[in-house]
Write a protein that holds these residues in place. Structure first.
Motif, PDB file in Angstrom:
ATOM      1  N   VAL A  43      43.768  44.782  40.568  1.00 48.62           N
ATOM      2  CA  VAL A  43      43.982  43.689  39.613  1.00 48.62           C
ATOM      3  C   VAL A  43      44.735  43.436  39.393  1.00 48.62           C
ATOM      4  CG1 VAL A  43      42.948  44.049  37.179  1.00 48.62           C
ATOM      5  CG2 VAL A  43      41.389  45.221  38.654  1.00 48.62           C
ATOM      6  N   ALA A  44      46.442  44.015  38.554  1.00 49.73           N
ATOM      7  CA  ALA A  44      47.596  43.582  38.538  1.00 49.73           C
ATOM      8  C   ALA A  44      48.077  42.237  39.085  1.00 49.73           C
ATOM      9  CB  ALA A  44      48.228  44.875  38.352  1.00 49.73           C
ATOM     10  N   GLU A  45      47.424  42.157  40.115  1.00 51.88           N
ATOM     11  CA  GLU A  45      47.896  40.619  40.766  1.00 51.88           C
ATOM     12  C   GLU A  45      47.205  39.935  40.811  1.00 51.88           C
ATOM     13  OE1 GLU A  45      51.295  40.462  41.922  1.00 51.88           O
ATOM     14  OE2 GLU A  45      50.880  42.755  40.737  1.00 51.88           O
ATOM     15  N   ASP A  46      45.856  39.965  40.500  1.00 49.16           N
ATOM     16  CA  ASP A  46      44.700  38.986  40.633  1.00 49.16           C
ATOM     17  C   ASP A  46      44.304  38.490  39.761  1.00 49.16           C
ATOM     18  OD1 ASP A  46      42.054  38.397  40.725  1.00 49.16           O
ATOM     19  OD2 ASP A  46      41.216  39.735  42.095  1.00 49.16           O
ATOM     20  N   PRO A  47      44.862  36.754  39.895  1.00 47.96           N
ATOM     21  CA  PRO A  47      44.301  35.479  38.871  1.00 47.96           C
ATOM     22  C   PRO A  47      43.334  35.535  38.027  1.00 47.96           C
ATOM     23  CG  PRO A  47      44.810  34.813  40.814  1.00 47.96           C
ATOM     24  CD  PRO A  47      44.274  36.080  41.532  1.00 47.96           C
ATOM     25  N   LEU A  48      42.165  36.313  38.918  1.00 49.13           N
ATOM     26  CA  LEU A  48      41.017  36.199  38.427  1.00 49.13           C
ATOM     27  C   LEU A  48      40.683  36.839  37.033  1.00 49.13           C
ATOM     28  CD1 LEU A  48      37.704  34.564  37.857  1.00 49.13           C
ATOM     29  CD2 LEU A  48      37.317  35.641  39.819  1.00 49.13           C
ATOM     30  N   LEU A  49      41.043  38.477  37.568  1.00 49.61           N
ATOM     31  CA  LEU A  49      40.606  39.395  37.111  1.00 49.61           C
ATOM     32  C   LEU A  49      41.462  39.611  35.871  1.00 49.61           C
ATOM     33  CD1 LEU A  49      39.486  42.349  39.048  1.00 49.61           C
ATOM     34  CD2 LEU A  49      38.283  40.573  38.321  1.00 49.61           C
ATOM     35  N   ARG A  50      42.955  39.772  35.841  1.00 50.22           N
ATOM     36  CA  ARG A  50      43.873  40.299  35.091  1.00 50.22           C
ATOM     37  C   ARG A  50      43.872  39.855  34.105  1.00 50.22           C
ATOM     38  NH1 ARG A  50      46.386  42.098  32.214  1.00 50.22           N
ATOM     39  NH2 ARG A  50      48.570  42.893  31.990  1.00 50.22           N
TER      40      ARG A  50
END
Length: 134
Positions: free
Chosen positions: A35-42
């Protein structure tokens, strides 16, 4: 089932069967690494540090699967849809969430029947959080 003294039987919870708190902590920690690296979820996690969200999900899953009720003791009823309502959760967010959770589940190396039970719940939970059309 495990036999206990006095000839009675006690069924183990799913929480116990998969290794208890350490297993859930490993699962959720690995999930939040994605999640920390996800542009949609972060952006759905307004706190700078994901640690509090990681702790909340860990405690929720522990309680859901038969462990201590620490989540409800601290936060009350889970009310998952209500707590996620401020964030637009569409099919793309659903898919991203499941992609990171799949990677985390795979790292647990659970027995197939336990892995299926956990995964079935996670896919159900992810689908129930969708609150926005594409």
């Amino acid at each position: 089932m495990t036999e206990i003294p006095r000839g009675t039987l006690q069924e183990q919870t799913f929480y116990e069967l998969i290794g208890g708190e350490p297993t859930f902590r490993k699962l959720v920690h690995r999930f939040y690494q994605g999640v920390a690296e996800d542009p949609l979820l972060r952006p759905m996690y307004p706190e700078e540090d994901l640690g509090p969200a990681e702790e909340r999900l860990t405690l929720f899953l522990i309680q859901y699967w038969g462990g201590p009720r620490t989540y409800s003791d601290n936060r009350g009823h889970p009310r998952l849809r209500m707590r996620h309502a401020p964030f637009p959760v569409n099919r793309a967010a659903h898919d991203a969430w499941l992609r990171h959770m799949r990677a985390a589940v795979d790292e647990l190396d659970l027995q197939p029947e336990l892995e299926k039970q956990l995964w079935d719940y996670l896919t159900y939970a992810a689908a129930s959080m969708i609150n926005t059309a594409e």
